[in-house]
Design an enzyme around this catalytic site. Structure first.
Site, PDB file in Angstrom:
ATOM      1  N   LYS A 152      33.793  76.794  20.151  1.00 19.64           N
ATOM      2  CA  LYS A 152      35.026  76.033  20.358  1.00 19.64           C
ATOM      3  C   LYS A 152      36.061  76.274  19.279  1.00 19.64           C
ATOM      4  O   LYS A 152      35.738  76.396  18.109  1.00 19.64           O
ATOM      5  CB  LYS A 152      34.710  74.547  20.428  1.00 19.64           C
ATOM      6  N   CYS A 182      26.268  71.554  24.399  1.00 22.15           N
ATOM      7  CA  CYS A 182      26.366  73.013  24.349  1.00 22.15           C
ATOM      8  C   CYS A 182      27.374  73.515  23.337  1.00 22.15           C
ATOM      9  O   CYS A 182      28.543  73.588  23.593  1.00 22.15           O
ATOM     10  CB  CYS A 182      26.609  73.633  25.714  1.00 22.15           C
ATOM     11  N   HIS A 242      26.596  82.135  30.130  1.00 23.45           N
ATOM     12  CA  HIS A 242      28.009  82.527  30.135  1.00 23.45           C
ATOM     13  C   HIS A 242      28.186  83.998  30.455  1.00 23.45           C
ATOM     14  O   HIS A 242      29.275  84.450  30.748  1.00 23.45           O
ATOM     15  CB  HIS A 242      28.653  82.207  28.784  1.00 23.45           C
TER      16      HIS A 242
HETATM   17  N1  GLN Z   1      25.387  69.230  33.936  1.00 21.41           N
HETATM   18  C1  GLN Z   1      26.463  70.135  33.693  1.00 21.41           C
HETATM   19  C2  GLN Z   1      26.259  71.419  34.469  1.00 21.41           C
HETATM   20  O1  GLN Z   1      25.153  71.844  34.604  1.00 21.41           O
HETATM   21  C3  GLN Z   1      26.614  70.445  32.232  1.00 21.41           C
HETATM   22  C4  GLN Z   1      27.723  71.431  31.975  1.00 21.41           C
HETATM   23  C5  GLN Z   1      28.084  71.598  30.515  1.00 21.41           C
HETATM   24  O2  GLN Z   1      27.340  71.331  29.630  1.00 21.41           O
HETATM   25  N2  GLN Z   1      29.259  72.045  30.227  1.00 21.41           N
HETATM   26  O3  GLN Z   1      27.190  72.038  34.929  1.00 21.41           O
HETATM   27 ZN    ZN Z   2      26.379  73.080  28.539  1.00 23.40          ZN
END
Ligand code: GLN
Ligand code: ZN
Length: 742
Positions: free
Chosen positions: A114, A631, A680
């Site tokens: 981020k 995350c 990702h």
């Molecule tokens: N539960 C959400 C998903 O699986 C979590 C997404 C995230 O952490 N950004 O999309």
């Molecule tokens: Zn996530």
């Protein structure tokens, strides 16, 4: 420098959205990545978006137009390319730029994390002793020349040398390469001067966080050296996202001609400190260190969607004028974090619309403030209300909960699960759009959602996962969906902002008191459970994340707003539990994002953020297992807070950080699922590499506490990628389970 430096333009913005008012760049990127279109088409779309932006800014009357604020993926990655900091392993790739950003089948991407306290993500550059810096100014020059051909003189915007190094993989240790990097910047200044550029903007947002004396010395050295370049444009150093603090006098003592202050997040304090220092020496302010400089006063917020309160802006401008030789009006940071245009939102309530400003409206505000008389009304900011007391949690101790849950769930060792979302198919997105447009009935739409839930459940059963999810097909977005179902929020039609690469979110606007008129997720959870005998997790977004990823009312302290949301989540947890859902996951991927950049505010923030999370989850009984998901790769700073969330199971990103988080979180006495692969990237991991990673994990954590899961939700991937990756993950977990005394 030219003999006479041209005055800084009266009005400017530090940067502008680049994804396109209708997300044109997103579509062009994805077509290029999928092989549906060629490079020429991608470049054409980029050029068109830049042209549109410059034309629009000029039409609105903005004087200082920026260039090089466009990016095909990320401006930090662009800076790495500018400086030649492309790690050796990517150089042979077909397209090294996108290989670094997204990886290739054989190559993991660079880490992504981020950008300051925003929801924008940048690519973390790798700068080592072996990095050979070499200037490649193709991109800034191409943008400059494109603008010129259209009749616009622009100010190239480049990430500054100190921030570039501090944001790189080694952090402050990378400042050992400062002198070499400065060589490239010196060369760049020469190139720009030769092009006849009057001003260059060097962004140094890293200076608004606490910096050591050594780091401040690096700032001094950098700008002394760049200031000493004989032929160069005027230097404008911009520091967004907070107060420059101790870095302000340092910068002010260098030859830079202009300094950008974020006066929404508090730059006035820094000015006041500077003034106090002067008073102590009984020198008049106008003779102070800013007397010979231009201050670009960031009085229009680039972080929120509210109209600028003119009295407050005028007051800030007046204070700045007392100290600076010259004052220009600007934004607090790039407008990257706000949507393009309020005019694209015809459905918003007129009362709410009157309070709002998106990027175009903010540009108009900047222009207006720059034109207004220099002396405005001074308005004192309203004092904030005292905070509400925090209610304590009421769940039993972990051991009691764990025993109750084990008896109920009967999971194997190393249980496998996912983070919540399954691929969002094109048909589903089309159906949602048709529902919104009124061309599809709700019944037909919901039938389709049920079919998607069934597909996700059957897929997970077939692949052999232990704890299933319903896949979140009913959600366009993990925050937007809740905003649509809670009172106090408005949602936009086109209010997209870039999150990373081609990914955008549409932050809801939290404008009033929040409450939950009726259950939000319960019927979908019930439906998913009806399809299978295996445990299915209920899936909620936590209060901090809902607030962090919304544009939040600014008439209440943030903390109070978060507690209102926590109350609504708590009601949902209770209803899911009453519907028999055995595991409830409350995600807080934004917990770190709101952490104040300076240490002084961090403990206080974490205290209320944790309390809000516990308020949201502590209504669950001991036999209900609470999961949380976070995350980011740099959780290090907030580990104690994550521990204090007291979730029974924490799933966390670790794939992109090479598992370095493990040792630290190993101290938590509860369940832990460090992500075993990076969702990702389109790259599919093999069972062998996951098995290897799990073996490493098991060296740091007791087997009885480890969960096996990807590092985030799967909605951005295809079913094909997901099935292959999850199959590999289940295979790896099963191999380890089969080993004696694993
Ligand atoms: N539960 C959400 C998903 O699986 C979590 C997404 C995230 O952490 N950004 O999309
Ligand atoms: Zn996530």
């Amino acid at each position: 420098m030219p003999a006479v430096q041209p005055a800084f333009p009266r009005s400017t913005v530090l940067g502008y959205p680049r994804i396109g008012p209708r997300r044109e760049l997103k579509r062009a990127l994805e077509a290029y990545w999928d092989g549906r279109s060629g490079r020429a088409e991608l470049d054409r779309v980029g050029a068109e978006l830049r042209e549109r932006t410059w034309r629009r800014l000029a039409e609105l009357g903005l004087e200082g137009l920026p260039s090089n604020t466009f990016s095909l993926y990320d401006h930090v990655l662009d800076t790495a390319v500018l400086l030649g900091a492309v790690p050796e392993r990517y150089r042979a790739a077909e397209d090294p730029y996108f290989a670094m950003a997204r990886g290739t089948q054989g190559l993991a991407p660079l880490r992504m994390t981020k950008w300051f306290d925003t929801n924008y993500h940048y690519i973390v550059p790798e700068v080592g002793p072996e990095t050979v810096f070499a200037l490649d100014a193709t991109k800034p020059l191409a943008e400059l020349r494109q603008a010129r051909a259209l009749g616009f003189e622009t100010r190239p915007v480049v990430l500054g040398p100190v921030t570039f190094l501090l944001l790189s993989e080694r952090g402050a240790a990378a400042l050992d390469r400062l002198d070499d990097v400065l060589g490239c910047y010196e060369e760049l200044l020469g190139v720009l001067a030769a092009e006849g550029v009057a001003w260059v903007q060097l962004d140094e947002p890293a200076l608004v966080a606490d910096r050591t004396p050594g780091e401040l010395a690096a700032v001094r050295r950098a700008y002394q050296r760049l200031g000493a370049v004989a032929a160069r444009p005027g230097l404008f150093v911009a520091a967004a996202y907070g107060d420059l603090g101790e870095a302000l006098p340092v910068l002010a003592a260098t030859p830079v001609e202009a300094i950008g202050l974020d006066l929404v997040r508090g730059g006035l304090d820094g000015l006041a400190a500077l003034a106090d220092g002067l008073q102590a020496r009984s020198a008049p302010a106008k003779a102070g260190p800013l007397a010979g400089k231009t201050v670009v006063a960031g009085v229009v917020s680039g972080r929120d969607v509210w109209r600028t309160e003119p009295g407050r802006a005028a007051y800030a401008l007046r204070v700045v004028r007392e100290h600076a030789g010259d004052v220009a009006v600007g934004t607090s940071c790039s407008l990257l974090h706000v949507p393009y245009d309020l005019a694209a939102e015809p459905d918003l309530d007129p009362g709410l619309r009157a309070r709002l400003a998106f990027a175009e409206q903010k540009v108009a505000e900047v222009v207006e403030l720059a034109r207004a008389a220099p002396e405005g009304e001074a308005a004192a900011p309203a004092p904030s209300a005292p905070a509400a007391p925090v209610a304590a949690g009421e769940r039993g101790p972990y051991e009691v909960r764990a025993a109750a849950q084990a008896g109920r769930l009967r999971l194997p060792p190393l249980p496998t699960t996912t983070i919540g979302s399954f691929p969002q198919t094109g048909e589903l997105r089309a159906a949602r759009a048709a529902l919104a447009a009124g061309t599809l009935s709700r019944d037909v739409y919901e039938e389709q959602v049920r079919a998607e839930i069934e597909r996700a459940i059957r897929t997970q059963e077939r692949l052999g996962l232990d704890v299933l999810v319903h896949g979140e097909p009913e959600r366009n977005d993990m925050v937007q969906y809740f905003a649509e179902h809670l009172d106090g929020f408005a949602v936009t039609r086109n209010g997209w902002v870039q999150s990373y690469g081609s990914r955008c979110t549409r932050p809801p606007i939290l404008h009033g008191d929040v409450s939950r008129p009726q259950p939000v997720t319960v019927r979908w959870a019930r439906y998913a459970r009806s399809l299978t005998d295996r445990p299915v997790k209920g899936m909620l977004t936590g209060p901090v994340t809902i607030v962090a990823w919304s544009f939040v009312r600014d008439d209440l302290p943030l903390r109070d707003v978060v507690f209102q949301v926590a109350e609504a989540v708590r009601e949902e947890v209770r209803d899911l539990e009453a519907a028999g859902v055995p595991i409830i996951q409350v995600d807080e991927p934004a917990l770190r994002e709101l952490l104040p950049l300076r240490r002084a505010g961090q403990a206080g923030y974490l205290e209320w953020a944790v309390a809000a999370y516990r308020r949201a989850t502590s209504g669950a009984g001991d036999a209900t297992q609470i999961h949380t998901h976070l995350c980011y790769s740099d959780a290090d700073q907030i580990l104690a807070a994550i521990d204090a969330l007291d979730a029974d199971v924490t799933t966390i990103e670790s794939a992109r950080s090479g598992g370095r988080i493990l040792g630290a979180v190993g101290a938590f006495g509860r369940g832990l699922g460090p992500g075993v692969y990076d969702i990702h990237s389109p790259r599919v991991p093999g069972a062998g590499e996951i098995e290897e990673l799990l073996r490493e994990t098991l060296k740091a954590l007791p087997a009885g506490r480890v969960w096996v899961n990807p590092d985030c939700g799967l909605k951005t991937r295809t079913y094909e990628q997901v099935e292959a990756a999850l199959a590999a993950m289940v295979t790896a977990a099963r191999r380890l389970r089969a080993e004696p005394a694993g």
